[in-house]
Scaffold this motif. Structure first.
Motif, PDB file in Angstrom:
ATOM      1  N   PHE A   1       2.192   1.515   4.173  1.00 26.08           N
ATOM      2  CA  PHE A   1       3.129   0.459   4.534  1.00 26.08           C
ATOM      3  C   PHE A   1       4.334   0.366   3.615  1.00 26.08           C
TER       4      PHE A   1
ATOM      5  N   ARG B   1      -6.941 -12.549   1.065  1.00 26.54           N
ATOM      6  CA  ARG B   1      -7.526 -11.661   2.057  1.00 26.54           C
ATOM      7  C   ARG B   1      -6.892 -10.287   1.875  1.00 26.54           C
ATOM      8  N   GLU B   2      -7.409  -9.285   2.576  1.00 24.15           N
ATOM      9  CA  GLU B   2      -6.889  -7.933   2.370  1.00 24.15           C
ATOM     10  C   GLU B   2      -5.431  -7.893   2.794  1.00 24.15           C
ATOM     11  N   GLU B   3      -4.732  -6.945   2.221  1.00 24.50           N
ATOM     12  CA  GLU B   3      -3.321  -6.816   2.557  1.00 24.50           C
ATOM     13  C   GLU B   3      -3.205  -6.557   4.053  1.00 24.50           C
TER      14      GLU B   3
ATOM     15  N   ASP C   1       0.836  -1.193   0.000  1.00 25.19           N
ATOM     16  CA  ASP C   1       0.000   0.000   0.000  1.00 25.19           C
ATOM     17  C   ASP C   1       0.879   1.255   0.000  1.00 25.19           C
TER      18      ASP C   1
ATOM     19  N   PHE D   1      -0.344  -6.737   7.379  1.00 20.24           N
ATOM     20  CA  PHE D   1       0.997  -7.025   7.866  1.00 20.24           C
ATOM     21  C   PHE D   1       1.001  -7.120   9.384  1.00 20.24           C
ATOM     22  N   VAL D   2      -0.170  -7.309   9.954  1.00 24.57           N
ATOM     23  CA  VAL D   2      -0.242  -7.183  11.405  1.00 24.57           C
ATOM     24  C   VAL D   2      -0.626  -8.486  12.099  1.00 24.57           C
TER      25      VAL D   2
END
Lengths: 399, 513
Positions: free
Chosen positions: A138, A250-252, A134, A254-255
């Motif tokens: 990110f 699934r949606e991006e 994104d 990173f968490v």
């Protein structure tokens, strides 16, 4: 999810691969692709005239050649044919496999060739991957394809010593497999005695992810030919049937870290495997499948993902590795080809998983053929931040 | 000292001063160590754009030390060995700060193996040095054999190739019961065979060689191993300049010089440069080093390498002239006729073997200016950062908090339009300790390593609803990760004075005590 049975059965009838290498400066992109295309046509015993449609895929941003299918017509043979281009990240090779399967099953075409390729030495892989995040947030923070978070999770769950050893054990098993595959890019001749030394000395990239545990950046191409049942039976001695495939995105994000009982997050690998097995009536995947070609970008991920793909509990996945059950000759051979950790031409990588699984079903894998009969094979693709594609291959048309 | 591909380990170090690149050493102030097995230790010190290389008894004070054996070290430096593979497999190790060590790669120009006639011994060593890489398992699947080469005469020796499991290994000396043994009396005969100047059958029938064991296998050697290609000789600028003037008289075209009485001086500066004058009279050309009185025309070329590029057709003289890199003094018209007076310079073909077609790699760099619209949701979040506030949106269905906010909750497929202020303090859930520098996509520059990327559970968030940012670099080593049971290190944002609504309105997070 609504999912219907196929309209027509589809079999893999031809497989072609190049040697995977970091030194393909002897050929340009279409020339390299042509090597895989000719090998696949030869394998199928047909000519380019017999191909109705070509599905071409790679990651444009790695070489920064846009619409490369135009230039590549010289190597793909797509001139004057229907041609479709697909890019879905690390999964692209698996996705072009799914698309080819769907195109034949639908009745649109009788014979479709999927071509995946990458020449990673011609661009900047990490730079490309960083540019996938994104751009509003990110992209500024992320660390390319490298993360130590999975190592952290496994260490936290199973203790440092066991976790680090099991990751290296996996890596060395892959190296032993790669040593049997003349097409593999990296084959070092590692021995199990080196585990402790490598744990100590291999340079760290991010956290506890070490250089030796990360996949290569390769050049190479793979072509797989899909045919409708009638033609597959006519043309191929042993067509390999594509039973089913599933894609989960699934949606991006990173968490997400590890397994948190209090706040569970659906993991795409586990979720995809569950759905696929459910709709195909497979209760015990570890017993059902004879071989698994897994998209394993790094040893830590690979070890952890075995748990997701085979729906295992506790430390069953670690034991599979520690007891060398994932080696050729073991209970569930994983990546007899050496896997992604040995060869990673990204746009071809996930298609190579399908190609290698199909070779195992045919019994044509050469030195890395597993010794027991292969009736059911599984192949995975991985990409994005957590995307999964799974493909099921069968020797018999009897499901 | 041992030689590898004709190069000694110390050659690599001794040439470092001349290979040093000022722009690659910008901002570097450190010492780097090299510990080469059985050869010794060297210390490289770089400071203020200058360097010093010295043999050292110990490597104290070096930020990083490279450990390798001589063959691998020379191989990597000369491009004979794949550096990444050597590093990944542990043949090259770096102790200490390995990202700092990476900077040394940019500091030096590539080492080029010097022009040198290869001796029989050099050829023999190169042949066996490349034997394993020339192995072609696909031509002989499942072959299980050992092949001994017993080579007499100067430069000879004994080597055995062992082929098993589609792999080939080479060992010096004999093995017990080799499948086949080739006995060659004179090393130079074998070199001729390998270079295609002679054939093995002549040697056999002349009694200069013998085959003991499986003759059929010996006959298949051409399939088992790819043809030996002698190394190409690489020319330096100086070599080219010397070769150009060495061949100048031979390239003279008298038919185009009728009635010409002139002297042409080439005054070439830079490394490899010098002064030469071609004197043309009575349809003959002679060359003399140095100046003459009143040359008809003088070509002043600032840099020898530019002139080499012109002669090789990689550049043209007009570009040099217009860039001020060359000048013509005297009769310009004569200078323009040089292409007629002398035939085009042809660089020497590689010694031995057939000249190969040159394969080119074209280099390109793309730079794209980008601008991305944030939309109202991210816009609201970024605008709030100007006021030192962190705002998130909450899914009305599952209750998860998204920071940065997302337009919808992708899992529940509903708009997430409830806004909550969170943090700005929180606890570290996980820190990525980054040793390997990814390029910064904003600048293309490599980030300084190590750095820490932290996922922070801001106050007011729960579960996996973490926020990613950077941690103050000097605090990385004392950060503790937390989880749902144990709290991680408490941190707070450090805001920039000037805030524009971007990720770096927060410089980084730091420990909050």
């Amino acid at each position: 999810m609504a999912h219907r049975k196929k309209n027509r059965n589809v079999g893999i009838i031809g497989i072609g691969q190049t040697k995977y290498s970091s030194h393909r400066e002897d050929v340009n992109q279409p020339e390299m692709i042509h090597e895989a295309v000719s090998a696949a046509l030869k394998d199928a015993g047909i000519t380019i005239k017999d191909i109705d449609c070509i599905v071409h895929g790679n990651m444009e941003l790695f070489e920064m050649v846009h619409q490369p299918d135009l230039w590549h017509v010289l190597g793909t043979g797509a001139y004057g044919k229907d041609s479709i281009r697909i890019t879905t990240g690390g999964t692209v090779g698996a996705t072009i496999g799914c698309a080819s399967d769907n195109l034949v099953a639908s009745g649109m075409y009788d014979i479709v060739m999927a071509i995946g390729f990458e020449k990673l030495q011609e661009g900047h892989t990490t730079g490309g991957i960083t540019n996938m995040a994104d751009p509003l947030w990110f992209r500024n923070l992320q660390t390319g394809a490298l993360t130590g978070s999975k190592a952290y999770d496994v260490i936290r769950e199973f203790g440092e010593e066991r976790a680090k050893r099991v990751s290296l054990m996996y890596r060395i098993i892959m190296d032993k497999h790669a040593g049997l595959n003349p097409l593999a890019h990296r084959s070092f001749g590692l021995e199990f005695e080196q585990i402790d030394d490598l744990v100590r000395t291999s340079p760290k990239l991010v956290g506890d992810l070490k250089l030796i545990e990360m996949c290569s950046q390769s050049d190479g191409a793979c072509a797989v030919i899909y045919a409708v049942e009638k033609k597959a039976k006519e043309l191929a001695k042993t067509p390999v049937w594509v039973r089913d495939h599933i894609t989960v995105h699934r949606e991006e994000t990173f968490v997400m870290f590890g397994y948190d009982e209090k706040y569970p997050v659906p993991m795409t690998h586990r979720f995809a495997a569950e759905q696929l097995y459910k709709r195909n009536g497979i209760k015990k995947p570890l017993e059902y499948f004879d071989v698994f070609e897994m998209y394993d970008p790094a040893a830590w991920w690979a070890v952890d993902w075995l748990r997701d793909f085979f729906q295992l509990k506790g430390d069953e996945h670690l034991k599979l590795v520690e007891n060398k059950e994932i080696m050729i000759g073991g209970k569930m051979p994983v990546n007899p080809s050496g896997g992604v950790i040995a060869s990673n031409p990204i746009g071809a990588t996930a298609l190579v998983r399908i190609a290698e699984a199909a070779l195992q079903v045919r019994g044509d894998a050469g030195k890395h053929q597993i010794p027991t009969p292969v009736n059911h094979a599984l192949a995975s693709g991985f990409g994005g931040t957590m995307w999964t594609v799974l493909t099921m291959l069968e020797k018999e048309l009897n499901w | 000292m041992a030689e590898y591909w004709g190069v000694k380990v110390e050659d690599i170090f001794n040439t470092m001063p001349e290979r040093f690149r000022l722009d690659g050493a910008k901002g570097v102030d450190a010492s780097f160590g090299y510990d080469i097995k059985d050869e010794g230790k060297w210390k490289l010190t770089v400071k203020n754009g200058a360097m010093k290389i010295e043999k050292a008894a110990d490597l104290a004070g070096c930020v990083s030390i490279m450990v390798a054996d001589g063959e691998t070290f020379v191989g990597v430096n000369t491009g004979k060995v794949d550096g990444v593979n050597a590093f990944t497999s542990g043949k090259v190790k770096v102790e200490g700060d390995f990202s700092a060590f990476g900077k040394t790669a940019k500091m030096f120009k590539k080492f080029v193996i010097g022009k040198k006639e290869m001796s029989t011994k050099d050829y023999i060593l190169d042949m066996f040095g490349t034997l394993v890489s020339r192995f072609q398992p696909k031509n002989v699947p499942d072959l299980n054999a050992s092949i001994t080469y017993q080579i007499g005469g100067e430069g000879g020796g004994v080597w055995t190739a062992i082929i098993k499991d589609n792999k080939c290994t080479l060992k010096e000396g004999h093995v017990e019961k080799p499948t086949v043994k080739l006995e060659i009396n004179e090393a130079k005969d074998w070199v001729d065979v390998m270079l295609g100047k002679s054939d093995p059958f002549s040697l056999l029938s002349a009694g200069k060689a013998a085959i003991v064991g499986e003759t059929a296998l010996a006959m298949k050697l051409g399939e088992i191993f790819a043809k030996y290609q002698p190394p190409k000789i690489e020319f330096t600028t100086k070599d080219f300049i010397l070769d150009m003037f060495g061949t100048l008289v031979g390239r003279f075209q008298p038919q185009n010089a009728e009635g010409l009485d002139a002297s042409i001086t080439y005054q070439i500066g830079g490394e490899g440069g010098g002064v030469w004058t071609a004197i043309i009279k009575d349809g003959k050309c002679s060359l003399k080093e140095g100046h003459v009185d009143k040359a008809t025309v003088k070509l002043e070329i600032n840099e020898a390498k530019d002139w080499v590029d012109v002669m090789l057709g990689k550049s043209d003289p007009f570009s040099l002239l217009s860039a001020g890199k060359a000048a013509i003094v005297g009769e310009t018209a004569l200078a323009m006729k040089l292409g007629e007076l002398f035939a085009k310079y042809q660089p020497p073909a590689s010694i031995g073997g057939e000249p190969e077609q040159e394969l080119l790699v074209l280099k390109k760099t793309i730079a794209v200016k980008q601008r991305f619209a944030t939309g109202p949701v991210m816009g609201k979040f970024l605008n709030a950062m100007k006021d030192k506030k962190l705002i998130a949106n909450k899914c009305p269905s599952c209750g998860r908090i998204q920071i940065p906010p997302r337009e919808v909750c992708a899992e529940c497929r509903v708009s997430a339009d409830e806004w909550v202020e969170v943090g700005p303090k929180g606890q570290v859930r996980y820190m990525e300790y980054v040793y390997y520098a990814s390029p910064d996509p904003l600048t293309g520059e490599t980030r300084e390593t190590p750095y820490g990327m932290v996922n922070i559970l801001l106050d007011g968030c729960k579960g996996h609803d973490t926020f990613a940012h950077l941690i103050r670099r000097d605090q990385m080593d004392i950060i503790k990760n937390g989880n749902n049971e144990i709290a991680g290190t408490r941190v707070r944002p450090v805001w920039n004075d000037k805030r524009v609504g971007s990720v770096f309105d927060i410089k980084h997070f730091e420990i909050d005590e």
